[in-house]
Motif scaffolding. Structure first.
Motif, short mmCIF file in Angstrom:
data_model
loop_
_atom_site.label_atom_id
_atom_site.label_comp_id
_atom_site.label_asym_id
_atom_site.label_seq_id
_atom_site.Cartn_x
_atom_site.Cartn_y
_atom_site.Cartn_z
N MET A 1 -0.71 -17.36 -34.12
CA MET A 1 0.62 -17.85 -33.76
C MET A 1 1.67 -16.75 -33.88
N VAL B 1 1.43 -14.34 -30.91
CA VAL B 1 1.95 -14.86 -29.64
C VAL B 1 3.45 -15.10 -29.70
N ALA B 2 3.91 -15.74 -30.78
CA ALA B 2 5.32 -16.17 -30.85
C ALA B 2 6.21 -15.16 -31.56
N LEU C 1 9.51 -21.60 -34.66
CA LEU C 1 8.38 -22.09 -33.88
C LEU C 1 8.73 -23.37 -33.15
N ARG D 1 10.63 -22.42 -30.03
CA ARG D 1 9.75 -21.86 -29.01
C ARG D 1 8.86 -22.91 -28.39
N ALA D 2 8.38 -23.84 -29.22
CA ALA D 2 7.53 -24.91 -28.70
C ALA D 2 8.30 -25.80 -27.73
N SER E 1 10.91 -24.94 -25.91
CA SER E 1 11.30 -24.22 -24.70
C SER E 1 10.15 -24.06 -23.73
N LEU F 1 4.87 -21.06 -23.66
CA LEU F 1 3.95 -20.39 -24.57
C LEU F 1 2.54 -20.44 -24.00
N PRO F 2 1.75 -19.38 -24.19
CA PRO F 2 0.39 -19.37 -23.64
C PRO F 2 -0.53 -20.34 -24.37
N ASP F 3 -1.70 -20.56 -23.77
CA ASP F 3 -2.67 -21.50 -24.35
C ASP F 3 -3.15 -21.05 -25.72
N PHE G 1 -1.40 -19.96 -28.14
CA PHE G 1 -0.52 -20.54 -29.16
C PHE G 1 -0.92 -21.98 -29.46
N TRP G 2 -1.14 -22.76 -28.42
CA TRP G 2 -1.47 -24.17 -28.62
C TRP G 2 -2.86 -24.34 -29.22
#
Length: 504
Positions: free
Chosen positions: A181, A184-185, A193, A196-197, A199, A202-204, A206-207
């Motif tokens: 995390m 990526v973030a 976080l 960012r979540a 907005s 975020l790439p896969d 992160f999830w």
């Protein structure tokens, strides 16, 4: 300055107390006295935090002159303050219970380890970033590893191995998720976080890391299907440690889910909601069925830790203020009732010399106060009115039907009946009938042990009688959880490097 002190004490005080207690090794009475003084201060501090956050204020303590995006920040909102208050209550009653239940060699190290555990618990509740949550989890788990093996019995150590392995694997996955995390973030600060979540974009990766993190929290909480480590390891610890773990450790896992799921999911939980509902309902059912199959007092009660966690996460899964408040109410009720039950069961074990059902009988006649404490806590766990467990289930059923989850709500009612059956199973086997097998009757008369049990049972009664004002506060807590804007605003305000930031 006052706000900074309030946020600092739940971590700093147990740490200082633990260091002091290590210098008093072998002097159990002095260790207990110092622990009780420290516990009283911790309880008073938690009450002050509850008062300061009651109106929605969020206290933020940044350490150093770093931006919260990369620095260490501690945050005390209404949820953290409420949990700290009940942690302090359970901790204090456990200290009262410990003096009469621990063996001589266990007393030497129990009190400092208890304080180190509180450092981890307090830090986990107050930290505002995921890396420091990992650090405090490790402090908590290191203390728990030592506590679960305290006494050094062969079976105790053997059955503690799964606990150690599962939690070490969970810790490794936790660190992987946090690292991914951050990569990526660019931050592991929970408020950042959340921004960012929300907005998107975020790439896969992160999830995927977020999903791994939530899975780790599920392991720590003992949710289905990663719960099997708990019912075998907890009963092998000393009764004092078993009660402390039941009241605190899984509830920290519950707290982390309540804290992080709304931050990551925002106002639209999507596929996460049905998944959590299914996990919660299955956990309730599997836990209570496991309890019905156990043949020892603490074996039954330890499986119920798993089952009751399902109720708490059911409230979170419904994702409404009513349901979240119900899940939180059930959490604080369970911290009190479950600890009381394990303490009462531990006294029964000491009197009979064994924890097996039917090894000792008739305690209702020879130990009426002990029987009263067990009965009240057992009926509360089963959801009998007007005790706290009834209101916890009532609010959950109301929230479940309002949120359109009739199947899971029906399972929660069925599990309530099975819970009553398992509590009656213990009552009939241990407390009812003619007195038999009471090999050490004097062991049931130690005032500290009995007093701690009765105090917790009385708190379940008080919580039930005060359900309306308590639930009203918890609804405000739930509303604050679902609307992350005040939390984010308060943490970001700490960029001014002030020692305190308050957001109404």
């Amino acid at each position: 300055m006052m706000a900074a002190l309030l946020v600092l004490i739940p971590v700093a005080l147990p740490l200082v107390t633990a260091a002091l207690l290590l210098t008093l090794t072998g002097r159990a009475r002095l260790q207990q006295a110092a622990s009780l003084v420290s516990g009283g201060v911790l309880l008073a501090n938690a009450m002050l935090l509850c008062a300061r956050t009651a109106s929605g204020a969020i206290l933020v303590l940044p350490l150093g002159n770093w931006s919260p995006r990369v620095g260490i920040v501690w945050v005390a909102d209404a949820l953290a303050a409420t949990m700290l208050f009940f942690v302090a209550l359970v901790s204090y009653t456990t200290l009262l219970y410990a003096a009469g239940s621990l063996r001589e060699r266990e007393r030497r190290y129990y009190y400092p380890l208890h304080q180190f555990l509180l450092v981890g618990v307090g830090g986990s509740l107050l930290t505002g970033d995921l890396f420091n949550l990992f650090v405090f989890f490790e402090i908590m788990l290191l203390a728990s590893f030592a506590l679960i093996a305290l006494g050094g019995r062969a079976r105790q150590i053997c059955m503690g191995v799964p606990y150690v392995i599962v939690n070490l694997v969970g810790s490794a996955l936790f660190l992987v998720a946090v690292g991914a995390m951050y990569g990526v973030a660019g931050t592991v600060n929970m408020a950042e976080l959340a921004v960012r979540a929300e907005s998107a974009g975020l790439p896969d990766v992160f999830w995927g890391a977020a999903a791994l993190l939530l899975t780790v929290f599920m392991v720590k909480t003992a949710l289905f299907p990663v719960f099997a480590w708990l019912p075998d390891s907890y009963p092998e610890a000393s009764v004092t440690v078993n009660g402390l773990f039941a009241g605190l450790l899984t509830k920290v896992g519950v707290y982390t889910l309540f804290r992080t799921v709304p931050l990551f999911a925002g106002a639209a939980p999507g596929v996460l909601q049905p998944a959590l509902v299914a996990v919660a309902a299955t956990t309730m059912l599997v836990g209570v069925l496991g309890a019905l199959g156990r043949s020892t007092i603490r074996g039954v009660l330890s499986f119920h830790i798993v089952s009751q966690v399902g109720y708490m996460i059911f409230g979170l899964a419904l994702f409404t203020p009513l349901a979240l408040a119900a899940g939180l109410f059930h959490t604080i009720h369970n911290m009190l009732a479950k600890t009381a039950l394990i303490f009462a069961g531990g006294i029964a074990e000491r009197i009979g010399g064994s924890g097996k059902l039917y090894a000792v009988r008739g305690l209702a006649r020879t130990q009426p106060w002990l029987a009263a404490g067990f009965f009240v806590a057992a009926m509360s766990l089963a959801g009998m009115p007007p005790l706290s467990g009834f209101w916890g289930k009532w609010f959950l059923v109301t929230g479940g039907l309002a949120a359109g989850a009739p199947v899971a709500t029906g399972i929660s009612l069925l599990v309530g009946l099975f819970t009553l059956a398992s509590m009656l199973k213990i009552w009939n086997a241990v407390f009812w009938g003619e007195p038999e097998g009471q090999r050490y009757p004097s062991r049931g008369r130690y005032r500290g042990m009995l007093g701690a049990t009765l105090a917790l049972a009385a708190m379940t009664v008080a919580t039930g009688l005060l359900a309306a004002p308590i639930f009203s506060r918890l609804e405000r807590v739930a509303t604050q959880l679902l609307d992350v804007t005040p939390y984010v605003t308060a943490v970001r305000a700490a960029e001014s490097h002030d020692a305190r930031a308050e957001a109404p």
